[in-house]
Design an enzyme around this catalytic site. Structure first.
Site, short mmCIF file in Angstrom:
data_model
loop_
_atom_site.label_atom_id
_atom_site.label_comp_id
_atom_site.label_asym_id
_atom_site.label_seq_id
_atom_site.Cartn_x
_atom_site.Cartn_y
_atom_site.Cartn_z
N HIS A 183 0.86 -1.19 0.00
CA HIS A 183 0.00 0.00 0.00
C HIS A 183 0.89 1.24 0.00
O HIS A 183 1.21 1.79 1.06
CB HIS A 183 -0.91 -0.02 1.24
CG HIS A 183 -1.97 1.03 1.25
ND1 HIS A 183 -3.32 0.74 1.34
CD2 HIS A 183 -1.90 2.38 1.18
CE1 HIS A 183 -4.02 1.86 1.34
NE2 HIS A 183 -3.18 2.88 1.26
N HIS A 198 1.42 5.07 -1.86
CA HIS A 198 0.95 6.12 -2.77
C HIS A 198 2.17 6.65 -3.53
O HIS A 198 2.68 7.73 -3.23
CB HIS A 198 0.23 7.21 -1.98
CG HIS A 198 -1.05 6.73 -1.36
ND1 HIS A 198 -2.22 6.59 -2.09
CD2 HIS A 198 -1.33 6.29 -0.11
CE1 HIS A 198 -3.17 6.12 -1.30
NE2 HIS A 198 -2.65 5.93 -0.09
N GLY A 218 -4.34 15.96 -0.95
CA GLY A 218 -5.03 17.12 -1.45
C GLY A 218 -6.26 17.39 -0.60
O GLY A 218 -7.26 17.91 -1.08
N TYR A 220 -10.46 5.58 -4.75
CA TYR A 220 -11.37 5.46 -3.60
C TYR A 220 -12.81 5.09 -4.01
O TYR A 220 -13.52 4.46 -3.24
CB TYR A 220 -11.46 6.83 -2.90
CG TYR A 220 -10.69 6.98 -1.61
CD1 TYR A 220 -9.47 6.35 -1.41
CD2 TYR A 220 -11.18 7.80 -0.60
CE1 TYR A 220 -8.77 6.53 -0.24
CE2 TYR A 220 -10.48 7.99 0.59
CZ TYR A 220 -9.28 7.35 0.75
OH TYR A 220 -8.58 7.54 1.91
N HIS A 241 -5.87 -0.51 7.01
CA HIS A 241 -5.98 0.51 8.08
C HIS A 241 -6.82 -0.05 9.25
O HIS A 241 -7.47 0.71 9.96
CB HIS A 241 -6.65 1.82 7.60
CG HIS A 241 -6.12 2.37 6.30
ND1 HIS A 241 -4.79 2.40 6.00
CD2 HIS A 241 -6.77 2.93 5.23
CE1 HIS A 241 -4.63 2.95 4.79
NE2 HIS A 241 -5.81 3.27 4.31
N ASP A 271 1.17 2.78 3.81
CA ASP A 271 0.36 3.95 3.41
C ASP A 271 1.28 5.14 3.10
O ASP A 271 0.88 6.30 3.26
CB ASP A 271 -0.66 4.32 4.50
CG ASP A 271 -1.81 5.17 3.97
OD1 ASP A 271 -1.94 5.31 2.75
OD2 ASP A 271 -2.56 5.71 4.80
N SER A 275 -1.86 11.22 2.38
CA SER A 275 -2.00 12.31 3.35
C SER A 275 -2.81 11.79 4.54
O SER A 275 -3.76 11.03 4.37
CB SER A 275 -2.65 13.52 2.70
OG SER A 275 -4.02 13.51 2.87
ZN ZN Z 1 -6.30 4.42 2.65
#
Ligand code: ZN
Length: 365
Positions: free
Chosen positions: A62, A64, A70, A131, A225, A280, A284
């Site tokens: 996981h 990014h 943002g 998402y 998470h 992760d 953000s």
């Molecule tokens: Zn996530």
């Protein structure tokens, strides 16, 4: 390139003691108690490791890699990840994904970044989607993405129980999961539906409801998470005890830390093979901050060094378990003959000294 590592204390992740490891090209060719280095023409590089520890390179499912977020508008965009930070964290295999921002960031850019990281030395994969539902694809069809694009091994992170989620219905989620399942089968991939869990009241209930009312295999679903708050973590323990995978996020401090989570899960005697950890990184964090990839190394090593958890147990969630979950085992996630030569070498205090990725030395410090 042929390299011989002499006198390495090997955790595969099970501890097998001192071995010599011969790396040929991208692979571990031999692991034996003593490999003679008589043929200096063929063996270009001999490193006496002086009983340094060897761990399999970490798998972070996981990341990014394009940067995330943002959450406070354009100036709050998080930067792309840099290869150096990944290697310093011991990560030699990563799965890149989009998060909440699938508008200014695209799967084409994600693919390009994954390719760039691969050319810089590590191994990368990616998830299609973002998402929300309807989800993004590279080929207009998720089954085609999984079958035709080598790097795509699943879909994610689809957000559930989160104010930023598109709040998919059970039917929408079921349709998506069915396509991922078929694509995974046809493409010979893991076919993972990687699910972001937020702090929302529903927690895992939609996922549990879906599993109870469909014929899809439970191993397809990887909720992540799951240590972000005590209520969700309690639900995750029950989910894991019933046979479901759970992914924990490293660097968690507001919820349950990795060492606390490991302690609880081990006490509850969950099937340890179902537990994975990811970073992760470069996502953000709500309320400010950026996920750091270094957390995955620091948390796993912290479990060994400060909590006294057996190294093999602490390593499995970021090596063997993750590799099996992503259908990369035994190419990844282990030290054995025939596996990719992704090897971390650590000193006696578990400081990372060298990293080999697909047979190449890419970090020395
Ligand atoms: Zn996530």
């Amino acid at each position: 390139m042929i390299t011989l590592l002499k006198n390495v204390d090997c955790y595969c992740p099970e501890h097998i003691g001192i071995r010599d490891i011969l790396l040929a090209g991208e692979k571990i060719y031999k692991m034996q108690p003593d490999i003679p280095c008589t043929d200096r023409i063929l063996i270009e590089n001999v490193i006496d490791c002086g009983e340094m520890k060897a761990f399999p390179g970490f798998i972070d499912q996981h990341v990014h890699i394009l940067g995330g977020g943002g959450e406070e508008g354009f100036p709050s965009h998080v930067e792309e990840i840099h290869i150096d930070s990944m290697v310093k964290a011991g990560v030699t295999t990563a799965v890149g994904l989009l998060g909440a921002d699938g508008i200014t960031r695209s799967l084409a850019s994600l693919y390009a970044k994954a390719k760039a990281l691969e050319l810089q030395g590590i191994t990368t994969f990616m998830y299609s989607g973002w998402y929300s539902v309807p989800f993004r694809t590279l080929t207009q069809d998720i089954v085609s993405d999984l079958v035709l694009i080598d790097k795509v091994i699943g879909v994610g992170e689809i957000a559930l129980a989160d104010h930023r989620s598109s709040n998919p219905t059970r039917e929408e989620l079921l349709k998506m999961a069915s396509q991922v399942h078929l694509g995974g089968m046809l493409g010979g991939k893991a076919g993972i539906l990687h699910l972001h869990l937020g702090d929302g009241k529903a927690g895992l209930s939609l996922l549990i409801d879906l599993i109870n009312n469909s014929d899809l295999p439970m191993e397809e679903f990887v909720p992540t998470h799951t240590n972000r708050n005590p209520r969700l973590f309690e639900q995750a323990i029950e989910y894991c005890l019933s046979g479901g995978n759970i992914d924990l996020t490293a660097g968690e401090t507001a919820g349950i830390t990795i060492s606390d989570a490991f302690g609880r899960l081990l006490d509850k005697k969950v099937d340890w093979h179902l537990v994975t950890v990811s970073s992760d990184a470069n996502g953000s964090i709500p309320g400010g901050g950026v996920g750091s990839i270094q957390c995955i190394y620091d948390d796993i090593i912290g479990c060994i060094r400060e909590e006294g958890i057996d190294p093999s147990t602490a390593l499995r969630p970021v090596t063997e378990n993750a590799a099996k979950r992503l259908k990369l085992y035994p190419r990844k996630g282990t030290l054995q003959e025939g596996s990719d030569a992704d090897i971390l070498l650590l000193d006696e205090d578990y400081n990372l000294k060298k990293v080999f990725a697909r047979g190449k030395l890419i970090l020395e410090q």
